[in-house]
Write an enzyme that holds these catalytic residues in place. Sequence first.
Site, PDB file in Angstrom:
ATOM      1  N   CYS A  45       0.838  -1.190   0.000  1.00  0.00           N
ATOM      2  CA  CYS A  45       0.000   0.000   0.000  1.00  0.00           C
ATOM      3  C   CYS A  45       0.876   1.243   0.000  1.00  0.00           C
ATOM      4  O   CYS A  45       2.096   1.168   0.004  1.00  0.00           O
ATOM      5  CB  CYS A  45      -0.880   0.010   1.236  1.00  0.00           C
ATOM      6  SG  CYS A  45       0.089   0.142   2.732  1.00  0.00           S
ATOM      7  N   CYS A  48       3.527   1.624   2.694  1.00  0.00           N
ATOM      8  CA  CYS A  48       4.792   0.913   2.523  1.00  0.00           C
ATOM      9  C   CYS A  48       5.827   1.794   1.826  1.00  0.00           C
ATOM     10  O   CYS A  48       7.010   1.757   2.147  1.00  0.00           O
ATOM     11  CB  CYS A  48       4.586  -0.354   1.699  1.00  0.00           C
ATOM     12  SG  CYS A  48       3.513  -1.543   2.498  1.00  0.00           S
ATOM     13  N   ASP A 448      -6.748 -28.948 -10.080  1.00  0.00           N
ATOM     14  CA  ASP A 448      -5.879 -29.120  -8.932  1.00  0.00           C
ATOM     15  C   ASP A 448      -6.811 -29.372  -7.748  1.00  0.00           C
ATOM     16  O   ASP A 448      -7.984 -29.016  -7.801  1.00  0.00           O
ATOM     17  CB  ASP A 448      -5.060 -27.840  -8.743  1.00  0.00           C
ATOM     18  CG  ASP A 448      -4.263 -27.862  -7.468  1.00  0.00           C
ATOM     19  OD1 ASP A 448      -3.624 -28.897  -7.219  1.00  0.00           O
ATOM     20  OD2 ASP A 448      -4.284 -26.864  -6.732  1.00  0.00           O
ATOM     21  N   ASP A 620      -4.361 -23.394  -8.402  1.00  0.00           N
ATOM     22  CA  ASP A 620      -4.077 -22.166  -7.661  1.00  0.00           C
ATOM     23  C   ASP A 620      -2.651 -22.066  -7.144  1.00  0.00           C
ATOM     24  O   ASP A 620      -2.219 -21.002  -6.749  1.00  0.00           O
ATOM     25  CB  ASP A 620      -5.040 -22.035  -6.488  1.00  0.00           C
ATOM     26  CG  ASP A 620      -4.708 -23.023  -5.397  1.00  0.00           C
ATOM     27  OD1 ASP A 620      -4.384 -24.171  -5.745  1.00  0.00           O
ATOM     28  OD2 ASP A 620      -4.750 -22.653  -4.217  1.00  0.00           O
ATOM     29  N   ASP A 624       1.388 -25.237  -9.711  1.00  0.00           N
ATOM     30  CA  ASP A 624       0.555 -25.375 -10.905  1.00  0.00           C
ATOM     31  C   ASP A 624       0.956 -24.391 -11.988  1.00  0.00           C
ATOM     32  O   ASP A 624       0.461 -24.465 -13.114  1.00  0.00           O
ATOM     33  CB  ASP A 624      -0.923 -25.114 -10.568  1.00  0.00           C
ATOM     34  CG  ASP A 624      -1.447 -26.104  -9.564  1.00  0.00           C
ATOM     35  OD1 ASP A 624      -1.125 -27.285  -9.707  1.00  0.00           O
ATOM     36  OD2 ASP A 624      -2.153 -25.690  -8.630  1.00  0.00           O
TER      37      ASP A 624
END
Lengths: 721, 51
Positions: A45, A48, A448, A620, A624
């Site tokens: 954000c 940071c 998956d 995910d 993968d």
Amino acid sequence: MEQRDADNLSSQRRTLSALEGFNALVQTDASGVHTLKVYVDGIHCVGCISIVESTVQALGESIEARLNVTSSILSMKWQGHATFAQEAAQALQEQGYSVRPVMLESENTELKFLILCMGVAGFAMGNVMLISVGLWITDAETMGASMRLFLHWVSALIAVPTLLFSGRPFYMSALKAISHGRTNMDIPITVGLFLTVTMSFFETLTHGEHVYFDSAVMLMFFLLVGRVLDMKTKSSANESARNLQTLLDGFARVVEKGKVKSIPLTQVKKGATLRVPMGERFPLDGTLLSDAIEVDTSIITGESLPVSFKADEKVYGGMLNLGDSVEITVTHTHDEGALHRMAELVSSSSTVRSRYTRLADKVSRAYTPVVHFLALLAFVFWVGVGLPWQQALLISITVLIITCPCALGLSVPVVHVRAIGQLMKKGIFMKQGDALERLAHIDTILFDKTGTLTVPRLSTALCDNVLSLLASVASHSRHPLSGAIVRAYTGELQIVKNISETAGRGVEGVVNGKVIKLGSASFVGAKKSASGMWTKIGNDEAFPLTFDEGLLPNVKMQIQILKDKGYDVVLLTGDYKKAAEKISKELCINVVYSQQKPTDKMKVLESYQNDNKQVLMVGDGLNDAAVLTHAHASLTPASASDLARTQADGVYVSEGIAAVAETLRIARRSQKLIRGNIALSALYNVVAVPIAFAGFITPLIAAVSMSASSLVVTLNALRLK
Amino acid sequence: MDILLYMIPIALLLGFIAVLAFSWALKSGQYDDLDGASQRVLLDDDVEKPE
């Protein structure tokens, strides 16, 4: 207490020694100014930006620090000691940002080039239009032939240099296609642009009226906007593939003659002994020299529950050591390692997708020769009839312009834009239009397991009071098991104070004056050293929590729907056989591949592709990513790892897999509309080409018929729902 | 209408200056961090408050 202080001290020393490596990466110029670029992890954000920059600047005077949010690279510039690099890295880590060396930084020159071309074309378009409006609203009698000629010359002055400058992306792509003996849409675009401008230029020279500088510049600008957007998506995907390699520290702790040295990963040789402290990733592939109690293997297997390893067992670079400090013998150097190969697979360019011929290109393959032949025929015919060659050339060029890829060029993108908009309303975000074309041909779907079909579920029975305390603390953590605890509790969460999370160890917080700890056995202070997640509430005895896996809502029904529609459904997981079979039985999935490492998953994909199957991958995990990249098309849930999200064609927000069937439906429907659009633009050409061939086209007829054809294909696209 | 003889070259010149400014901005790295630029506007300036 003393023990703990000693632990802290040794952990500080450990990090310091690891950060020493940064000093070696500092570059110093002749005037003594040092520069260093580092990756900073965990930039989320606006806060940071200021924390990172001010942390570094606060370390001394005249220190420049600038954070690039897009690439997460912090550039530092300072004078004085080179060892400041280590101090800065240390200070950032104390603020909770992990710092890694920049190993591969590539400037995206291609994107910059496209933006420049687009910018120049945009400015030129604005100026040409300014003049064209004047030319359109009145005629030569009113404004005078000399004024019209003047305005034509000014348009030429803007359009010709712009054509030469900004059109280069198309010319280069067209030349490349020709030199490989292929055709693509860029060839008719290039020919069309050049002929339009050349003809307009000669018309201007001969005081004629067929001047189309504005259309050429506008077409070029719109096409370039599309190219820039396309390139931006691609380059962000490559960025994260590079990041995958720097997931590791960039340094490894090599044990040599009883001393620990921090050296860059790329220089570690086979057979070296590495020390891997608690909470850090194994830097390279190797065999364990002692038992590792808990290892987070999710990067390789996709499973969220930690696994224990015995001595002599093989660990892969990228796995996270959650237990005590261990040592390994390196079996593969950096370039041969599993993680490096995975990153290479992801960034490799010879994917099915890059070999895929888009429908528009297929059409252009048929369209280009026909149109060019017709134009030639028109020229030969009119010269044969006895017309002067200049006039015959004018007619033949009009044939080319009237068939100009306007409607045809639009017929695919308008449907894509509409389909992508419709999917977005349903919480499915597609990144590229061509993905829809590929999705329409899918016949096999690989799923998956963990994170896609199932989520971890808390299986320990707890009373509501305890659960409420645990869920309140767990809600502050992003760990998948914390998510399972939060899901198990349906009531209102309580306020937690003094929350603190140690990556790979656990999270603790204070609720109603009680200290609640959640994490590994050693983290919560359990007497036994065992694996799994433990918790300790206040001064009570610590106890373990157990988890199993539960299906996401409606998954069973959705799998049935997909099977009814004739798709082959396959389960492809890194998890153990038993767990995979349990889920596949529950879902009635007959084909199951279990214990698949990322490279094994690729082999499964390839075997399907060798059977000429069109595969959709839904997954995910980081593991993968390679399959998501290489499958015919791919989808990933929004909760997926960053890499999976950038590699997949589409990301869906909804829980469960309802998005898969919906995406496939819209993809098939949009494919039908595209074919309709191509038929419509072909029909338009059938009508317009004979008129052009006969030499009856005036600038007005050309403008009206071109916009009418574009309008028709756009309206047709709006039928997609 | 003679005014056009002045105005059009002026318009072209302004357009050309804009193109130069754009290519300078691109070369000096102002398009490198599009995400950061949109967030930095929210940061406070380091201006000391008057007592």
